[in-house]
Design an enzyme around this catalytic site. Structure first.
Site, PDB file in Angstrom:
ATOM      1  N   ASP A 141       0.762  -1.044  -0.034  1.00 51.31           N
ATOM      2  CA  ASP A 141       0.080  -0.159   0.170  1.00 51.31           C
ATOM      3  C   ASP A 141       0.837   1.243  -0.044  1.00 51.31           C
ATOM      4  O   ASP A 141       1.596   1.412   1.031  1.00 51.31           O
ATOM      5  CB  ASP A 141      -0.846   0.129   1.276  1.00 51.31           C
ATOM      6  N   ASP A 189      -7.620  -4.543   9.442  1.00 47.98           N
ATOM      7  CA  ASP A 189      -6.814  -3.292   9.720  1.00 47.98           C
ATOM      8  C   ASP A 189      -6.218  -3.013  11.202  1.00 47.98           C
ATOM      9  O   ASP A 189      -7.028  -3.195  12.181  1.00 47.98           O
ATOM     10  CB  ASP A 189      -7.799  -1.869   9.373  1.00 47.98           C
ATOM     11  N   GLU A 273     -11.279  -0.670  -2.291  1.00 48.07           N
ATOM     12  CA  GLU A 273     -12.212  -1.139  -3.318  1.00 48.07           C
ATOM     13  C   GLU A 273     -13.008  -0.499  -3.817  1.00 48.07           C
ATOM     14  O   GLU A 273     -13.397   0.605  -3.463  1.00 48.07           O
ATOM     15  CB  GLU A 273     -12.742  -2.545  -2.464  1.00 48.07           C
ATOM     16  N   THR A 434     -11.936 -10.656  -4.509  1.00 52.64           N
ATOM     17  CA  THR A 434     -11.407 -11.277  -3.404  1.00 52.64           C
ATOM     18  C   THR A 434     -12.127 -12.383  -3.274  1.00 52.64           C
ATOM     19  O   THR A 434     -13.085 -12.671  -3.711  1.00 52.64           O
ATOM     20  CB  THR A 434     -11.535 -10.319  -2.046  1.00 52.64           C
ATOM     21  N   GLU A 472      -7.555 -12.369  -4.886  1.00 52.46           N
ATOM     22  CA  GLU A 472      -6.855 -12.346  -3.532  1.00 52.46           C
ATOM     23  C   GLU A 472      -7.588 -13.360  -2.453  1.00 52.46           C
ATOM     24  O   GLU A 472      -8.835 -13.605  -2.738  1.00 52.46           O
ATOM     25  CB  GLU A 472      -6.867 -11.067  -2.966  1.00 52.46           C
ATOM     26  N   ASN A 473      -7.093 -13.687  -1.309  1.00 52.74           N
ATOM     27  CA  ASN A 473      -7.879 -14.275  -0.417  1.00 52.74           C
ATOM     28  C   ASN A 473      -8.465 -13.049   0.705  1.00 52.74           C
ATOM     29  O   ASN A 473      -7.533 -11.991   0.787  1.00 52.74           O
ATOM     30  CB  ASN A 473      -7.007 -14.980   0.461  1.00 52.74           C
ATOM     31  N   LEU A 475      -9.429 -13.223   3.747  1.00 44.43           N
ATOM     32  CA  LEU A 475      -8.934 -13.295   5.312  1.00 44.43           C
ATOM     33  C   LEU A 475      -7.640 -14.240   5.083  1.00 44.43           C
ATOM     34  O   LEU A 475      -7.596 -14.982   4.456  1.00 44.43           O
ATOM     35  CB  LEU A 475     -10.081 -13.979   6.125  1.00 44.43           C
TER      36      LEU A 475
END
Length: 563
Positions: A141, A189, A273, A434, A472-473, A475
């Site tokens: 990020d 987060d 997103e 995701t 992406e996963n 979790l």
């Protein structure tokens, strides 16, 4: 052997503090990290070591980057890499296969609040571990709230410059996320990084720059898309701020674009997103599997709604969003708007409102992806991507309420992902989705969760629109069941259907635990091969590799935890 263990590992041995490092190792110029007591010896070509048994019949005496990584905890990693390591770097290249390359997300706090790179030595060791495991690259990020924190158009790229150089030296590619959202308040987060303070000041002066729900709650995660083109941020519009940021990034990292930095993922909403902040976890506002709430009550969104209603000849529809759609933690059948029989979502007003609400999100996405495509158009080898949320709860109902409040006009009778895919296809962007790791049977049945069906629908929409799909996963998962699910979703169908990349959530000490690391190495290899070899064979080879590198991997985990 598929993992090329002899070449990947080289002659790696641990030595006691009283031993002397090999002649090719530079003396440390910085103090070692607490707990970082593993030191590594690099054997010169032809030298034998009686105390170290071979790990395979064809043990190689050649030094490799893995050995250098082991001493990174006690060596100045900013010093120039030794020539002999550079010469052997080609030995670490994973053979190209027909599968899907794996990337790994870096920690959210990879760059510190002061703009410097966090956990430098731990990061270096971790990157080396990922490289040796066959990982293609990393995702990071690039926080708007850190880089442009203090004043408009004043950028501090120092920490990211260090990271890009480190990735380049290690030989990893980088997916750079233009993160125009706040960190904090969403699933996973672990730190808080607000928007730039000067932007927050403007939002505090005019709270309508924040997304708002019908109860007056203001959301500071992302600037409301209702004011995308208005000069509300110190004389610039939000889209201008995002474009200026991306342009400054391009100029700063021009020498890395196309060779090290190969993807720009453009943030378009909360959690990066393309969606509305309809299910904020902050302060317990929303809890899974609530349907969320519409975010269209700031004055800029209401003005747009009123104009759309007038254009439709129904001015009475422009006063507000649905007033019978329940609250954040309701279920569809609790509400008049989302219920199965006679719900407003399937009537004339519902169709009007949901079309407007979702089109506003699409227009927002198109503005930003158009700017990104233009800014990076002269950067060969760099692709643009956009992430879409995997909102799988209540997917099995007719209304798909949780998707509707997030801005995806997807119901049992309408495909809400095809318009998104077509928008991205117009700009040659990658559709990143995701929740690839999830199975229906793992989710609460009464919430009608259907992640597998959702992933299939999105894949179908991407194929129809001719847009490339990545995943992406959602979790953190370390188990083989999740790995198998990702493998099936990413490599199913013919060569044209497989995903262009998969990004694994996330680099942390848990990943480097022995069992987790062993499974991850096998997963990366299977993704590369595209199921061309049995899992048993890959796991056996992974076991050998992990045993050989166990001291190094343990030290990487310790380094991350210590830092």
């Amino acid at each position: 052997m598929a993992l090329n263990l002899p070449q990947k590992i080289g002659a790696l041995t641990t030595i006691t503090p009283g031993d002397q490092l090999g002649t090719t190792v530079r003396k440390p110029s910085i103090a070692p990290m607490p707990g970082a007591n593993l030191r590594c010896r690099i054997r010169a070509s032809g030298e034998t070591e009686a105390l170290t048994p071979p790990l395979s019949p064809c043990w190689s005496p050649i030094r490799t980057d893995l050995a250098v990584a082991c001493q990174a905890l006690t060596t100045d990693i900013t010093a120039e890499t030794t020539p002999d390591v550079q010469e052997q770097k080609h030995l670490l290249e994973v053979p190209k296969g027909e599968g899907v390359p794996v990337y790994v997300m870096l920690p959210l706090d990879t760059v510190k609040p002061d703009g410097s790179l966090n956990r430098k030595k731990a990061m270096y060791v971790s990157l080396m571990g990922l490289k040796n495991a066959g990982v293609k690259g990393v995702m990071v990020d690039v926080w708007w709230g850190l880089v442009e924190k203090d004043a408009p158009t004043v950028y501090n790229w120092n920490g990211y410059t260090e990271l890009m150089e480190m990735a380049k030296q290690v030989g990893l590619k980088v997916q750079a996320v233009m993160s125009f959202h706040q960190c904090g308040g969403n699933v996973g987060d672990s730190v808080t990084i607000p928007l730039p303070r000067w932007a927050v000041e403007e939002m505090e002066k005019d709270p309508d720059l924040c997304y708002s729900d019908q109860w007056g709650r203001r959301n500071y995660e992302y600037v409301s898309l209702g004011c995308d083109t208005l000069p509300v941020l110190k004389g610039r519009s939000p889209v201008q701020c995002y474009a200026d940021f991306m342009r400054a990034f391009r100029d700063q990292f021009a020498s890395y674009l196309g060779n090290t930095i190969i993807e720009i993922q453009v943030g378009m909403g909360p959690a990066g997103e393309l969606r509305y902040p309809s299910y904020p976890e902050l302060n317990g506002t929303w809890k899974f599997p609530g349907i969320g709430a519409f975010q269209c009550y700031d004055k800029y969104m209401r003005s747009s709604l009123q104009a759309a209603a007038l254009a439709a000849g129904k001015p009475e529809w422009g006063h507000s969003g649905p007033t019978d759609a329940g609250g954040y933690n309701n279920w569809p059948e609790d509400t008049a708007f989302f219920r199965k029989e006679g719900g407003g979502w399937n009537g004339p007003y519902g169709e009007f409102f949901l079309s407007w609400y979702s089109q506003m999100l699409l227009d927002h996405g198109e503005r930003i992806v158009s700017a990104a495509s233009s800014i990076f158009s002269d950067c060969p080898g760099v692709k643009i991507s956009v992430k879409v949320a995997g909102i799988h709860w209540h997917y099995g109902t007719r209304s798909h309420a949780a998707e509707l409040t997030a801005g995806y006009y997807n119901t049992r009778f309408r495909d809400g992902y095809l318009p998104i895919a077509r928008m991205l296809a117009r700009h040659g962007a990658v559709f990143n989705f995701t929740c690839l790791e999830m199975r229906d049977c793992e989710q609460p049945a009464d919430a009608c969760c259907r992640p597998e069906a959702l992933v299939k629908q999105v894949a179908s929409a991407a194929k129809e629109a001719g847009v490339r799909l990545a995943g992406e996963n959602a979790l953190p998962r370390y188990d083989e069941t999740a790995h198998e699910q990702v493998l099936n979703a990413a490599t199913s169908g013919d060569a044209d259907d497989k995903m262009v990349a998969f990004t694994y959530l996330r680099l942390n000490p848990e990943l480097f635990k022995y069992e987790n690391w062993k499974k991850f190495v096998a997963f990366v290899e299977q993704m590369r091969k595209g199921k061309a070899e049995s899992r048993e064979v890959v796991e056996r080879e992974a076991e050998q590799f992990v045993q050989a590198t166990s001291p190094f991997v343990q030290e990487a985990g310790v380094a991350l935890m210590s830092a």
